[in-house]
Design an enzyme around this catalytic site. Structure first.
Site, PDB file in Angstrom:
ATOM      1  CD  GLU A  85      -2.955  -1.070   2.429  1.00 56.47           C
ATOM      2  OE1 GLU A  85      -3.898  -1.646   2.148  1.00 56.47           O
ATOM      3  OE2 GLU A  85      -2.552  -0.919   3.453  1.00 56.47           O
ATOM      4  CB  CYS A 110       5.425  -2.023  16.362  1.00 58.06           C
ATOM      5  SG  CYS A 110       7.330  -1.598  16.000  1.00 58.06           S
ATOM      6  N   GLY A 162       7.018  -1.446   6.381  1.00 54.94           N
ATOM      7  CA  GLY A 162       8.347  -1.955   6.221  1.00 54.94           C
ATOM      8  C   GLY A 162       9.456  -1.213   7.154  1.00 54.94           C
ATOM      9  CB  CYS A 339       1.258   6.507   9.899  1.00 55.31           C
ATOM     10  SG  CYS A 339       2.055   7.724   8.807  1.00 55.31           S
TER      11      CYS A 339
HETATM   12  N1  SAH Z   1       9.107   1.048  10.180  1.00 61.04           N
HETATM   13  C1  SAH Z   1       9.297   2.616  10.243  1.00 61.04           C
HETATM   14  C2  SAH Z   1       8.603   3.248   9.125  1.00 61.04           C
HETATM   15  C3  SAH Z   1       7.171   2.897   8.861  1.00 61.04           C
HETATM   16  S1  SAH Z   1       5.886   3.099  10.211  1.00 61.04           S
HETATM   17  C4  SAH Z   1       9.402   2.755  11.272  1.00 61.04           C
HETATM   18  O1  SAH Z   1       8.495   2.167  12.192  1.00 61.04           O
HETATM   19  O2  SAH Z   1       9.405   4.255  11.565  1.00 61.04           O
HETATM   20  C5  SAH Z   1       5.574   4.713  10.183  1.00 61.04           C
HETATM   21  C6  SAH Z   1       5.202   5.599  11.314  1.00 61.04           C
HETATM   22  O3  SAH Z   1       3.913   5.291  11.648  1.00 61.04           O
HETATM   23  C7  SAH Z   1       6.181   5.209  12.528  1.00 61.04           C
HETATM   24  O4  SAH Z   1       6.352   6.358  13.183  1.00 61.04           O
HETATM   25  C8  SAH Z   1       5.237   4.204  13.244  1.00 61.04           C
HETATM   26  O5  SAH Z   1       5.809   4.160  14.615  1.00 61.04           O
HETATM   27  C9  SAH Z   1       3.701   5.010  13.232  1.00 61.04           C
HETATM   28  N2  SAH Z   1       2.641   4.239  13.178  1.00 61.04           N
HETATM   29  C10 SAH Z   1       2.558   2.781  13.668  1.00 61.04           C
HETATM   30  N3  SAH Z   1       1.362   2.233  13.968  1.00 61.04           N
HETATM   31  C11 SAH Z   1       0.841   3.324  14.286  1.00 61.04           C
HETATM   32  C12 SAH Z   1      -0.520   3.671  14.706  1.00 61.04           C
HETATM   33  N4  SAH Z   1      -1.394   2.829  14.564  1.00 61.04           N
HETATM   34  N5  SAH Z   1      -1.230   5.072  14.730  1.00 61.04           N
HETATM   35  C13 SAH Z   1      -0.218   6.164  14.554  1.00 61.04           C
HETATM   36  N6  SAH Z   1       1.054   5.771  13.926  1.00 61.04           N
HETATM   37  C14 SAH Z   1       1.397   4.621  13.832  1.00 61.04           C
HETATM   38 FE1  SF4 Z   2       6.837  -1.049  13.620  1.00 63.19          FE
HETATM   39 FE2  SF4 Z   2       7.428   0.631  11.685  1.00 63.19          FE
HETATM   40 FE3  SF4 Z   2       7.395  -2.079  11.266  1.00 63.19          FE
HETATM   41 FE4  SF4 Z   2       5.285  -0.728  11.838  1.00 63.19          FE
HETATM   42  S1  SF4 Z   2       6.243  -0.610  10.016  1.00 63.19           S
HETATM   43  S2  SF4 Z   2       5.871  -2.987  12.733  1.00 63.19           S
HETATM   44  S3  SF4 Z   2       5.837   0.748  13.238  1.00 63.19           S
HETATM   45  S4  SF4 Z   2       8.899  -0.871  12.485  1.00 63.19           S
END
Ligand code: SAH
Ligand code: SF4
Length: 346
Positions: A85, A110, A162, A339
């Site tokens: 996506e 996460c 990712g 995000c």
């Molecule tokens: N993996 C990388 C980049 C993609 S995630 C990272 O984690 O930084 C992009 C952003 O969205 C990150 O800051 C992540 O922590 C945040 N994010 C993930 N799940 C979310 C949610 N449910 N609500 C708001 N932000 C979220």
């Molecule tokens: Fe964590 Fe970013 Fe991967 Fe989501 S995309 S599991 S926030 S590292």
């Protein structure tokens, strides 16, 4: 678009050098949808290119537009059938920012993130990463909605699916292509890469891409909570992350964005704000650290976003402790493309 292959094909057909330039401009700058649209080249060449190569490495399955017109999500089908996506968001009037994926799924797990729940499937190639931008360029060009079409795609954020630093070779190549004036020609400062905190990745990034923005998904300023919600913290704890950031600042003077999701009764108290401020002060260079307080987009029954009031208070505490912060409006929630909601249910 595989431009190396394109060059080979043109060479093989004895085309002059400037032809490649013309075609690259049509594809990467003008966002043509097919070779048949490139009016500066002959009909024969258009046809032969159409047979031998294609512009996008994937096809699109679905496009969802939010009612307010401020975010659009696309579901893309890769050649091997995997789905990814990408989201187009308009954070400020007049501009589009594309949020792109670097992997299919994510291995980091996460707890608050929908992509994390999918697990890791595979890395994207540089071509698949940058094709997401080509896709949006084409989409904007063809859009029949004047307001959608009139906004310029000026920014790129690696905040889709990712962990970019676990696919560094391809991500690095994609950054080269995005900033190459003969291809996309984005300014380095219009691009941001977000990481969950891979130590070596952060250090390398400072050395190799000191002009591109870095965002750190911190979210918790204590190891216990951070490990509980972000398994990456078991390998790269807050101390290691601090060291990586300090090394990063040896090479780059750019502001680093600290992403902090506001989770009710989990990380949004005054004590949490003080912990965060103290942690950032221990990193040093607080004038180069800016906190983005992000509204949590619901992905799990057990977690709730903090109230607006709690978020404002949190920001004030940070401010009183000399840490600058912005409350980020959540965009894209309606298309489940904000995000952390980028998860492809197959
Ligand atoms: N993996 C990388 C980049 C993609 S995630 C990272 O984690 O930084 C992009 C952003 O969205 C990150 O800051 C992540 O922590 C945040 N994010 C993930 N799940 C979310 C949610 N449910 N609500 C708001 N932000 C979220
Ligand atoms: Fe964590 Fe970013 Fe991967 Fe989501 S995309 S599991 S926030 S590292």
């Amino acid at each position: 678009m595989n431009y190396v292959n394109l060059e080979k094909i043109l060479k093989g057909q004895g085309e002059p050098k400037f032809r490649l330039k013309q075609i690259k401009k049509a594809i990467f700058q003008d966002g043509v949808f097919s070779f048949s649209e490139i009016s500066t080249i002959s009909k024969e060449l258009r046809e032969s290119l159409g047979k031998e190569t294609k512009i996008l490495s994937f096809s699109w399955e679905k496009v969802l537009k939010a009612r307010d017109g401020q975010s659009i999500k696309a579901l893309l089908k890769l050649e091997d059938g995997n789905l990814i996506e990408t989201v187009l968001i308009s954070p400020k009037p007049g501009f589009w920012s594309a949020c792109i994926s670097s992997q299919v799924g994510c291995a980091m797990g996460c707890r608050f993130c929908a992509t994390g729940k999918m697990g890791f499937i595979r890395n994207l190639t540089a071509e698949e990463i940058t094709d997401q931008i080509l896709f949006w360029k084409q989409y904007l060009k063809k859009s029949s909605t004047p307001i959608v079409q009139s906004l310029k795609l000026t920014n790129v954020v690696y905040m889709g699916m990712g962990e970019p630093f676990l696919n560094w070779e391809e991500v690095r190549q994609s950054l080269k292509d995005l900033t190459n004036p003969e291809l996309f020609g984005f300014g380095s400062r219009s691009i941001s890469v977000s990481t969950s905190g891979i130590g070596e990745g952060i250090e390398n990034f400072g050395k190799e891409c000191p002009q591109i923005n870095l965002a750190i998904s911190l979210h918790f300023a204590g190891d216990k909570r951070r490990s509980e919600f972000m398994p990456v913290n078991n390998k790269y704890n807050l101390e290691k992350l601090k060291k990586a950031l300090q090394k990063y600042f040896e090479n780059s003077n750019r502001k680093v964005f600290i992403e902090y999701i506001m989770l009710e009764n989990i990380n949004d108290s005054q004590a949490d704000a003080l912990n965060l401020a103290n942690y950032l002060k221990s990193v040093g260079k607080t004038h180069l650290l800016h906190v983005n307080l992000i509204r949590y987009n619901t992905t799990s029954k057990n977690l709730k976003p903090s109230s607006g009031n709690a978020t404002q208070k949190f920001k004030n505490y940070l401010f009183q402790n000399n840490i600058s912060a912005t409350i980020r409006k959540s965009l894209g929630e309606e298309v489940q493309g904000a995000c952390g909601q980028l998860a492809t249910k197959i």
